[in-house]
Design an enzyme around this catalytic site. Structure first.
Site, PDB file in Angstrom:
ATOM      1  CB  THR A  66      -0.944   0.028   1.239  1.00  0.00           C
ATOM      2  OG1 THR A  66      -1.647   1.274   1.253  1.00  0.00           O
ATOM      3  CG2 THR A  66      -0.196  -0.117   2.550  1.00  0.00           C
ATOM      4  CG  ASN A 111      -3.586   5.030   3.354  1.00  0.00           C
ATOM      5  OD1 ASN A 111      -3.141   5.353   4.445  1.00  0.00           O
ATOM      6  ND2 ASN A 111      -4.826   5.285   2.983  1.00  0.00           N
ATOM      7  N   GLY A 146      -1.319   5.728   6.595  1.00  0.00           N
ATOM      8  CA  GLY A 146      -2.202   5.365   7.710  1.00  0.00           C
ATOM      9  C   GLY A 146      -2.415   3.857   7.761  1.00  0.00           C
ATOM     10  CE  LYS A 147      -5.947   1.350   2.540  1.00  0.00           C
ATOM     11  NZ  LYS A 147      -6.087   0.679   1.236  1.00  0.00           N
ATOM     12  CG  ASP A 152      -9.825  -1.761  -2.445  1.00  0.00           C
ATOM     13  OD1 ASP A 152      -8.991  -0.931  -2.836  1.00  0.00           O
ATOM     14  OD2 ASP A 152     -11.048  -1.647  -2.688  1.00  0.00           O
ATOM     15  N   GLY A 185      -8.074   9.585   6.388  1.00  0.00           N
ATOM     16  CA  GLY A 185      -9.251   9.493   5.509  1.00  0.00           C
ATOM     17  C   GLY A 185     -10.520  10.036   6.157  1.00  0.00           C
ATOM     18  CE1 TYR A 186     -14.954  10.112   2.522  1.00  0.00           C
ATOM     19  CE2 TYR A 186     -13.491   8.238   2.214  1.00  0.00           C
ATOM     20  CZ  TYR A 186     -14.266   9.247   1.684  1.00  0.00           C
ATOM     21  OH  TYR A 186     -14.364   9.395   0.328  1.00  0.00           O
ATOM     22  CE  LYS A 194      -9.020   3.436  11.678  1.00  0.00           C
ATOM     23  NZ  LYS A 194      -8.446   4.241  10.606  1.00  0.00           N
TER      24      LYS A 194
HETATM   25  P1  ITT Z   1      -3.710   1.890  -1.378  1.00  0.00           P
HETATM   26  O1  ITT Z   1      -4.639   1.563  -2.533  1.00  0.00           O
HETATM   27  O2  ITT Z   1      -2.329   2.241  -1.825  1.00  0.00           O
HETATM   28  O3  ITT Z   1      -3.738   0.841  -0.311  1.00  0.00           O
HETATM   29  P2  ITT Z   1      -5.660   4.002  -0.845  1.00  0.00           P
HETATM   30  O4  ITT Z   1      -5.732   5.086   0.171  1.00  0.00           O
HETATM   31  O5  ITT Z   1      -5.834   4.402  -2.288  1.00  0.00           O
HETATM   32  O6  ITT Z   1      -4.256   3.228  -0.652  1.00  0.00           O
HETATM   33  P3  ITT Z   1      -8.037   2.368  -1.107  1.00  0.00           P
HETATM   34  O7  ITT Z   1      -7.937   2.327  -2.596  1.00  0.00           O
HETATM   35  O8  ITT Z   1      -8.352   1.086  -0.381  1.00  0.00           O
HETATM   36  O9  ITT Z   1      -6.692   2.883  -0.448  1.00  0.00           O
HETATM   37  O10 ITT Z   1      -9.082   3.481  -0.733  1.00  0.00           O
HETATM   38  C1  ITT Z   1      -9.685   3.465   0.506  1.00  0.00           C
HETATM   39  C2  ITT Z   1     -10.129   4.841   0.910  1.00  0.00           C
HETATM   40  O11 ITT Z   1     -11.212   4.655   1.847  1.00  0.00           O
HETATM   41  C3  ITT Z   1      -9.023   5.564   1.663  1.00  0.00           C
HETATM   42  O12 ITT Z   1      -8.252   6.385   0.847  1.00  0.00           O
HETATM   43  C4  ITT Z   1      -9.821   6.347   2.698  1.00  0.00           C
HETATM   44  O13 ITT Z   1     -10.274   7.537   2.129  1.00  0.00           O
HETATM   45  C5  ITT Z   1     -11.007   5.430   2.981  1.00  0.00           C
HETATM   46  N1  ITT Z   1     -10.702   4.581   4.140  1.00  0.00           N
HETATM   47  C6  ITT Z   1     -10.351   3.255   4.153  1.00  0.00           C
HETATM   48  N2  ITT Z   1     -10.089   2.839   5.391  1.00  0.00           N
HETATM   49  C7  ITT Z   1     -10.254   3.907   6.192  1.00  0.00           C
HETATM   50  C8  ITT Z   1     -10.085   4.117   7.566  1.00  0.00           C
HETATM   51  O14 ITT Z   1      -9.670   3.155   8.392  1.00  0.00           O
HETATM   52  N3  ITT Z   1     -10.338   5.329   8.045  1.00  0.00           N
HETATM   53  C9  ITT Z   1     -10.732   6.333   7.243  1.00  0.00           C
HETATM   54  N4  ITT Z   1     -10.877   6.238   5.917  1.00  0.00           N
HETATM   55  C10 ITT Z   1     -10.651   5.021   5.390  1.00  0.00           C
END
Ligand code: ITT
Length: 200
Positions: A15, A17, A19-20, A77, A155-156, A177
């Site tokens: 990923t 992201n 945060g993830k 995802d 994110g949200y 969380k």
């Molecule tokens: P990767 O694909 O590189 O993993 P991404 O941010 O693009 O990163 P996604 O395609 O899975 O990830 O999109 C998920 C979106 O949903 C993410 O960008 C957030 O806006 C939201 N989201 C997912 N999990 C969340 C969380 O735990 N808290 C808040 N928002 C979240």
């Protein structure tokens, strides 16, 4: 080998992201596996997330990063599904609006509704170089707040309110969380499967 360890030495957190990555690290650390990120390996991959489901997209990311690195790769995802919006933004959560404008757009679209129920969904795929995979999913129910609160998470999180805690997800610590979140639930299922997985 101890029952708590698994037979894999190294895992790629597939990923971009941050945060993830933080949350996945926390949940995978007890396995005692070396965890690496695409940035640490110099891998810069744009995966076309054109699947119809969270699991399709998690598989697309996991298999692409596994092929690029030669390492078992874990992709998540995830997204926010809002009842009053017919399940949107769902798999389009990351593309709902430009970065920085997503929460505002969501609150605007929810302005005139009392129906606030929503859930976060996380689908996780761990792809192995031999073509095998492990999958896991998790959900977390809550409601869409009237205004953003808190600066934790990502994110949200500031607009996802959990009445049983009296907090938005952004007002929780990472541990709080992870204990209740969609990703925490899915990752705990994956950790169990990784412990049982035998490398062939
Ligand atoms: P990767 O694909 O590189 O993993 P991404 O941010 O693009 O990163 P996604 O395609 O899975 O990830 O999109 C998920 C979106 O949903 C993410 O960008 C957030 O806006 C939201 N989201 C997912 N999990 C969340 C969380 O735990 N808290 C808040 N928002 C979240």
């Amino acid at each position: 080998m101890s029952a708590d360890k698994c037979s894999i030495d190294k895992l790629l957190l597939a990923t971009g992201n941050a945060g993830k990555i933080r949350e996945m690290r926390e949940l995978l650390t007890p396995l005692g596996i070396e965890l690496v990120t695409p940035a640490e390996l110099g891998i810069d991959l744009e995966v076309d997330e054109n699947g119809e489901t969270f699991e399709d997209n998690a598989r697309l990311k996991a298999t692409a990063f596994c092929a690029a690195s030669g390492l078992p790769s874990v992709a998540d995802d995830s997204g926010l599904c809002v009842d009053a919006l017919g399940g949107a933004p769902g798999v389009h959560s990351a593309r709902y609006a430009e970065p920085g404008g997503r929460k505002r757009k969501l609150l605007e679209n929810m302005e005139n509704t009392e129906q606030r129920a929503a859930k976060f969904v996380s689908s996780i795929v761990c792809a192995f170089p031999n073509g095998e995979e492990l999958t896991a999913t998790g959900e977390c129910c809550g409601e869409i707040a009237r205004e953003p609160r808190g600066d934790g998470g990502f994110g949200y999180d500031p607009v996802f309110y959990m009445a049983e805690f009296g907090k938005t997800m952004a007002e929780m610590t990472d541990d709080e969380k992870n204990a209740v979140s969609h990703r925490g639930r899915a990752m705990r299922e994956l950790v169990q499967k990784l412990k049982e997985y035998k490398v062939n």
